[in-house]
Design a protein around this motif. Sequence first.
Motif, PDB file in Angstrom:
ATOM      1  N   TRP A 152       6.734   1.656  -2.759  1.00 10.41           N
ATOM      2  CA  TRP A 152       6.093   0.960  -1.645  1.00 10.41           C
ATOM      3  C   TRP A 152       5.149   1.893  -0.887  1.00 10.41           C
ATOM      4  O   TRP A 152       4.135   1.451  -0.346  1.00 10.41           O
ATOM      5  N   MET A 155       1.374   1.729  -1.611  1.00  4.62           N
ATOM      6  CA  MET A 155       0.629   0.491  -1.441  1.00  4.62           C
ATOM      7  C   MET A 155      -0.661   0.761  -0.657  1.00  4.62           C
ATOM      8  O   MET A 155      -0.658   1.562   0.288  1.00  4.62           O
ATOM      9  N   GLY A 157      -3.565   0.773   2.014  1.00  5.07           N
ATOM     10  CA  GLY A 157      -3.645   0.413   3.420  1.00  5.07           C
ATOM     11  C   GLY A 157      -2.468   0.834   4.264  1.00  5.07           C
ATOM     12  O   GLY A 157      -2.410   0.531   5.459  1.00  5.07           O
ATOM     13  N   LYS A 159       0.894  -0.079   4.342  1.00  5.67           N
ATOM     14  CA  LYS A 159       1.507  -1.302   4.878  1.00  5.67           C
ATOM     15  C   LYS A 159       2.939  -1.081   5.367  1.00  5.67           C
ATOM     16  O   LYS A 159       3.742  -0.439   4.695  1.00  5.67           O
ATOM     17  N   GLN A 160       3.239  -1.664   6.531  1.00  3.73           N
ATOM     18  CA  GLN A 160       4.626  -1.820   6.945  1.00  3.73           C
ATOM     19  C   GLN A 160       5.243  -2.953   6.137  1.00  3.73           C
ATOM     20  O   GLN A 160       4.533  -3.736   5.485  1.00  3.73           O
ATOM     21  N   ALA A 162       6.924  -6.542   5.522  1.00  8.09           N
ATOM     22  CA  ALA A 162       6.810  -7.861   6.132  1.00  8.09           C
ATOM     23  C   ALA A 162       8.206  -8.396   6.452  1.00  8.09           C
ATOM     24  O   ALA A 162       9.187  -8.084   5.756  1.00  8.09           O
ATOM     25  N   GLU A 179       0.549   7.849   7.371  1.00  7.66           N
ATOM     26  CA  GLU A 179      -0.513   7.698   6.376  1.00  7.66           C
ATOM     27  C   GLU A 179      -1.177   9.011   5.974  1.00  7.66           C
ATOM     28  O   GLU A 179      -1.843   9.088   4.944  1.00  7.66           O
ATOM     29  N   SER A 208       3.632   7.736   3.379  1.00  6.35           N
ATOM     30  CA  SER A 208       2.705   7.375   2.305  1.00  6.35           C
ATOM     31  C   SER A 208       2.695   8.430   1.198  1.00  6.35           C
ATOM     32  O   SER A 208       2.662   9.631   1.473  1.00  6.35           O
ATOM     33  N   CYS A 233      12.298  -2.281   0.601  1.00  8.32           N
ATOM     34  CA  CYS A 233      11.124  -1.983  -0.227  1.00  8.32           C
ATOM     35  C   CYS A 233      11.256  -2.641  -1.597  1.00  8.32           C
ATOM     36  O   CYS A 233      10.299  -3.232  -2.121  1.00  8.32           O
ATOM     37  N   GLN A 236      10.779  -6.487  -1.321  1.00 12.73           N
ATOM     38  CA  GLN A 236       9.396  -6.899  -1.092  1.00 12.73           C
ATOM     39  C   GLN A 236       8.539  -6.694  -2.339  1.00 12.73           C
ATOM     40  O   GLN A 236       7.669  -7.513  -2.641  1.00 12.73           O
ATOM     41  N   GLN A 240       6.767  -9.805  -3.980  1.00  6.92           N
ATOM     42  CA  GLN A 240       5.311  -9.736  -4.101  1.00  6.92           C
ATOM     43  C   GLN A 240       4.877  -9.983  -5.541  1.00  6.92           C
ATOM     44  O   GLN A 240       3.885 -10.676  -5.798  1.00  6.92           O
TER      45      GLN A 240
END
Length: 290
Positions: A152, A155, A157, A159-160, A162, A179, A208, A233, A236, A240
């Motif tokens: 995860w 990923m 950007g 991302k946190q 969801a 990041e 990250s 993680c 998701q 996804q």
Amino acid sequence: MPESTTSPPHTCNSVKYKFQDGGSQVIAKGGVHPYQLPVFANKLEEREWSKQHMAGAFRVFARKGYTEGTAGHISIRDPVDPSTFWINPLGKHFGLIKASDLVHVDHNGAILPDGNQCAINAAGFAIHSAVHKHRPDVHAACHTHSTYGKAWSCMPGGKQLAMINQDVCTFYKSHSVYEDFGGVALEAEEGEKIAQALGPVGKGMILSNHGLLTVGSTVDEAAYLFTLLEKSCQVQLVAQAALLPGEKFKLIDDEVARYCEHHDGSHEMLYTEFQPDLEMELYFNDDFMQ
């Protein structure tokens, strides 16, 4: 650490359920919850208990497959001298760690004489020392390079997670993404930047291109949060991958997520959630208590 980070008590969410006082009594019906936060006679007793539970957390992590060579660490703030902390020795497999293997270290990196006289992971020291300095409320921190956390963490950007299920709502508004990956955390500056990214009330963080980190008021809390963040993680990533083109997640409403975090995110509740895994380790082999 603050109790629930997002919700005032005695208000209602969008489906009209009342926020109750937090704690394990919320889910115990017909009797007292079997796992209660311990009360100690003195700080030496608390130290011994904390070291034993820290060693137990390593056994749980080993069974769940969170090992990656010599990477990964758990630390606890020393109850007797809170300006110091305990951490695992370099190169010892999580599945073999005992309470007596733990190393006592100060914030200058000096190995103290009352613990195991053994080298520690330099990157682990940089991260955990900074976290304990920046967050006086944090008494334990966990970081490993677990499989789904690493997946995860790359990923795009930064991302946190969801809010797609009840369990991940424990991290509602209380997890972040670091990041600015600067390589192996051998420099003190990298540890400082990680600690700052965790924020003043964060329970966990996605590093990250690196892994996961969680913190808690007890090592049990921090360890349970790590298992939960790793599983979140995984879930998701699976969810996804199952989306059809053009589909999006069904997200939990903010007020409902706040409701879940309020009831599932207290120190006492998070402590209790780790006890079944710890009890299994005691059943399999309790030598980590030594």
